[in-house]
Design an enzyme around this catalytic site. Structure first.
Site, PDB file in Angstrom:
ATOM      1  N   TRP A  23     -40.618 -36.965 -90.482  1.00  0.00           N
ATOM      2  CA  TRP A  23     -41.445 -37.857 -91.289  1.00  0.00           C
ATOM      3  C   TRP A  23     -42.480 -37.094 -92.118  1.00  0.00           C
ATOM      4  CZ3 TRP A  23     -42.196 -42.477 -87.319  1.00  0.00           C
ATOM      5  CH2 TRP A  23     -40.945 -43.096 -87.154  1.00  0.00           C
ATOM      6  N   GLU A  83     -32.454 -40.019 -86.836  1.00  0.00           N
ATOM      7  CA  GLU A  83     -32.340 -39.947 -88.290  1.00  0.00           C
ATOM      8  C   GLU A  83     -32.307 -38.525 -88.806  1.00  0.00           C
ATOM      9  OE1 GLU A  83     -35.867 -42.370 -88.977  1.00  0.00           O
ATOM     10  OE2 GLU A  83     -36.544 -40.811 -90.348  1.00  0.00           O
ATOM     11  N   HIS A 117     -40.759 -57.033 -83.597  1.00  0.00           N
ATOM     12  CA  HIS A 117     -40.821 -57.190 -85.050  1.00  0.00           C
ATOM     13  C   HIS A 117     -40.994 -58.644 -85.462  1.00  0.00           C
ATOM     14  CE1 HIS A 117     -38.746 -53.421 -84.176  1.00  0.00           C
ATOM     15  NE2 HIS A 117     -39.441 -52.963 -85.197  1.00  0.00           N
TER      16      HIS A 117
HETATM   17  N1  GLN Z   1     -46.346 -45.124 -79.634  1.00  0.00           N
HETATM   18  C1  GLN Z   1     -46.027 -45.665 -80.909  1.00  0.00           C
HETATM   19  C2  GLN Z   1     -46.531 -47.106 -81.007  1.00  0.00           C
HETATM   20  O1  GLN Z   1     -46.505 -47.787 -80.052  1.00  0.00           O
HETATM   21  C3  GLN Z   1     -44.552 -45.641 -81.180  1.00  0.00           C
HETATM   22  C4  GLN Z   1     -44.226 -46.109 -82.575  1.00  0.00           C
HETATM   23  C5  GLN Z   1     -42.776 -46.001 -82.950  1.00  0.00           C
HETATM   24  O2  GLN Z   1     -41.909 -45.976 -82.141  1.00  0.00           O
HETATM   25  N2  GLN Z   1     -42.486 -45.947 -84.192  1.00  0.00           N
HETATM   26  O3  GLN Z   1     -46.947 -47.567 -82.044  1.00  0.00           O
END
Ligand code: GLN
Ligand code: ZN
Length: 801
Positions: A591, A635, A724
């Protein structure tokens, strides 16, 4: 007389410069703001379209003014370019109740992408998934068994016309539309059941749709040709994937048919070498092909042998996926033999669309003097392409070359790039550093004794809702408007709140909530040596969403502890274990914009070593459970299967390096999400984390299929609800999921948790969902106890008295 001859000879060698596409989001994310204003009804559709037209025009002018030979159009999208293609073809899932044959209006387009728009009924959005190995996400086309195609490319034709107007009077300047090719479009889509409402996958062979699809493509291409375009760029990125024989032969059929148009076709592939598909690409009846000269560098050695003598070769030599300045002298050395062999049949290009790089370095005011000149964003990359083409055409560009050389050399010699100590440490990494003291079985006994957790232990992934107060405290502190002491107390307040909520809910392993983190990579990058940050380096992730990846600009090391104070504070508030929470080396790498002067493996090891120090400090501070998130592990996988094992080896080792410093009693967790894990499950096991929490709930535990063939050896928490969505999950549903998991994985090794962090959720639904989740776990626990009591009793009753 002879002079004129020489002039015209020089004119013959007219190497062209072009790009495959330009970012559409705008240097200051103008499109994002306009979209969001439109969706929230702050502006009209007319105003949105006006903003889009301004952006397109600006992008075209940038290409014209830099001296490229083509203006690329059709690369703009209000949301996504694959969705654009669906709209040109009239591919709209039934649930959006689109009238067949009618043009796809903007509100329908947005409803497909996001489930809702300003007008029209809400309906479940189409899936969104990663665009090859980039961080861009496209809208997955949905094909039904009786799919028909209705061509309407009016918006594309209109763009072509507008660009042509802009280009009038500019000698030699062409307008080149780009569309995604029929095979890649089909490949990226998914076949669904024909009936209304149902979205079940069916065994429809997508290639069955090809004949109709090709008719539609021919129609669209003819419409473009009628606008007088000389060249059309057709993107077929799937050529850099492993293709079956059926798909390969479909290429021949397809291009034989659709090249019957009067425009010339440039067939573009990118993101990797074509390898065995190179001969196929060269043999297709198109007027030219584009190769990614960066990611697909290895093809360059073979292409001249395979390319028929009348075809154009476009070489993507300016990396469209990174932010580093092009080494112009090196590029010219590489290009010269192609120029000698091909003359005006050589085009110089960006490796792929510039969609994946930030827009304009000119906006950056805070980068250091030794770094900024070594960078190049989309606007600068266009100039690099133009410069390279000019140089090959015999123009004097020595000043630009000197400039680039100077910037690159200055950067290489900068003291912030090379850290001898870090290099030595990486060189000194032995297998011993990659292994825990004891195997999992032994560790698990030690941890059971130390942590004393119940059956089906409950936990969360790390973040808790990022409230307005939290965000504003962080923002003000960053701007220097909130003193550190006030900021610290705001963060401590949110930690106290998170801990007390979790205790009330009855979770077993707690988290501090990550209030101090805006982004899981940025937070660590800012505290590590070697990372740099831009102000406007935004790259579109999907729709109006952008990310601003940090830059790995030098050797990475940890000057000071990064998380200890927060975690220690959280731990001081409770008797239950609080997880130390870190971002793993592969995610830190994937990232970010990575360096090109040292290998990815070396960068991952550097980060791994820095994290290892943090892990050791956490353990010394009394933290008994430490989570190293690796959501990006999958990814990072190369596009070709043949390259997977090499990547997975160093990626897994970098993770192990980062955590394998702890005692047996310290429990290491990891977390993964966003993707399919079934095909790399054995590498996930090789991470040797004691516990993995992993996303599965959206796919109804599809992950569990992986356990039929592979017995996952350690503990696992398959996410039991989808964070989500704001919808509070049903307790029975969660229980059923856990029971389903328990059929494949021994109950003693199962954890109960949501499928990802909760930072985007609100407190009320979080509280409610977690309470139900804990009660699902408690119910199952009680059942297990009752079950084993019953067994004991039954057993006892058959024993002789
Ligand atoms: N520890 C992170 C969170 O809970 C993990 C985020 C993720 O998996 N993208 O936000
Ligand atoms: Zn996650």
């Amino acid at each position: 007389m002879s002079f004129t001859n020489k002039e015209s000879l020089l004119d013959l060698k007219n190497v062209k410069g072009h790009i495959l596409g330009f970012p559409r989001i705008g240097a200051h994310r103008e499109l994002k703001w306009a979209l969001e204003d439109y969706w929230s009804k702050k502006i009209t559709q007319g105003q949105l379209i006006q903003e889009a037209n301004n952006l397109k025009q600006k992008n075209w002018l940038t290409q014209i003014e830099a001296g490229l030979d083509f203006v690329t159009v059709g690369d703009f999208a209000f949301y996504d370019h694959v969705l654009n293609m669906s709209s040109y073809l009239g591919v709209v899932p039934k649930r959006f109740q689109h009238k067949q044959g009618a043009p796809v209006d903007l509100d329908t387009y947005f409803r497909i992408a996001r489930g809702r728009s300003v007008k029209g009924e809400d309906a479940p959005a189409s899936d969104m998934t990663k665009w090859f190995d980039t961080n861009y996400h496209y809208i997955v086309p949905e094909f039904s068994t009786n799919q028909s195609f209705n061509v309407n490319g009016a918006s594309l034709i209109q763009d072509i016309k507008r660009a042509q107007e802009l280009a009038t009077g500019k000698q030699g300047l062409g307008v080149k539309p780009v569309i995604i090719g029929p095979l890649s479009y089909l490949w990226l889509g998914k076949a669904v059941e024909a009936e209304e409402g149902s979205n079940k996958a069916v065994t429809l062979d997508k290639l069955d749709l090809l004949p109709d699809l090709l008719n539609a493509y021919s129609e669209l291409l003819n419409d473009m040709a009628q606008q007088g375009v000389d060249w059309i760029q057709i993107d077929e990125p799937i050529l850099s994937l492993d293709l079956s024989i059926e798909w390969k032969s479909a290429f021949e059929r397809a291009y034989f048919q659709i090249t019957k148009t009067s425009s010339k076709i440039l067939l573009a592939s990118y993101f990797g070498p074509l390898n065995e598909n190179l001969a196929l690409a060269c043999s297709l009846p198109v007027a030219g092909i584009h190769l990614d000269g960066v990611a697909g560098h290895s093809d360059l050695a073979n292409v001249l042998d395979k390319l028929p003598t009348y075809k154009v070769l476009s070489l993507g030599i300016v990396n469209g996926r990174n932010i580093w300045r092009n080494d112009l002298s090196k590029s010219l050395t590489l290009l010269q033999p192609f120029c000698d062999a091909l003359g005006d049949r050589l085009w110089v290009a960006s490796s792929c669309s510039l969609l994946h790089s930030p827009v304009d370095l000119g906006s950056e005011a805070k980068l250091t003097d030794d770094l900024k000149p070594a960078l190049s964003f989309a606007v600068q990359k266009i100039s690099e392409v133009a410069t390279l083409a000019s140089a090959l055409n015999g123009k004097d560009v020595s000043e630009k070359i000197t400039d680039a050389n100077h910037a690159i050399q200055t950067r290489a010699q900068s003291t912030t790039v090379h850290n001898e100590q870090v290099r030595d440490k990486v060189d000194g990494v032995t297998d011993g550093l990659l292994n825990r003291h004891s195997p999992y079985i032994q560790r698990s006994l030690a941890q059971r004794a130390a942590l004393n957790l119940p059956l089906y232990p409950t936990t969360t992934i790390g973040s808790f809702p990022q409230t307005k107060e939290i965000r504003s405290a962080r923002r003000l502190y960053k701007k220097g408007e909130l003193p550190k002491i006030a900021y610290d107390s705001a963060m401590e307040y949110s930690i106290r709140q998170a801990i007390s909520e979790q205790e009330l809910i009855g979770l077993d392993v707690l988290v501090h909530g990550e209030a101090e983190r805006n982004d899981m990579v940025e937070y660590f990058g800012e505290q590590l040596n070697g990372y740099a940050f831009t102000e406007y380096g935004w790259v579109q992730s999907y729709g109006s969403r952008c990310v601003k990846p940090p830059i790995i600009a030098g050797d990475v090391s940890r000057p000071a502890p990064m998380t200890i104070n927060w975690i220690q504070y959280a731990q001081s508030l409770t008797k239950k274990p609080v997880k130390g929470m870190l971002t793993g080396p592969i995610t830190m790498l994937c990232w970010s914009f990575a360096r090109e002067d040292i290998s990815l493996k070396e960068q991952a090891y550097q980060i791994g070593l820095a994290l290892r120090e943090e892990v050791a400090d956490l353990e010394n501070a009394g933290i008994t459970v430490i989570q190293m998130d690796e959501p990006a592990l999958r990814e990072g996988l190369p596009l070709r299967r043949a390259d997977w094992s090499e990547y997975l080896k160093w990626a897994v080792d970098a993770f192990r390096l980062s955590v394998a410093v702890v005692q047996d009693t310290t429990q290491i967790h990891t977390h993964m999400c966003y993707s399919e894990f079934n095909d790399i499950i054995s590498s996930i096991a090789d991470l040797d984390a004691d516990v993995i929490t992993i996303e599965t709930s959206r796919s109804n535990m599809e992950l569990l299929n992986a356990f039929e063939a592979f017995e996952y050896p350690n503990e696992i928490g398959p996410g039991v609800y989808d964070i989500h969505s704001p919808i509070v999950p049903n307790q029975e549903w969660m229980q059923a999921l856990i029971e389903k998991a328990a059929q494949r994985i021994p109950a003693e090794r199962l954890w109960v948790n949501p499928d990802c962090g909760l930072k985007t959720r609100g407190w009320p639904e979080t509280r409610e969902a977690l309470t139900l989740m804990v009660s699902a776990a408690t119910t199952l626990r009680a059942q297990a106890v009752a079950g084993s009591n019953k067994q004991v009793k039954e057993h006892a009753s058959v024993e002789p008295a």
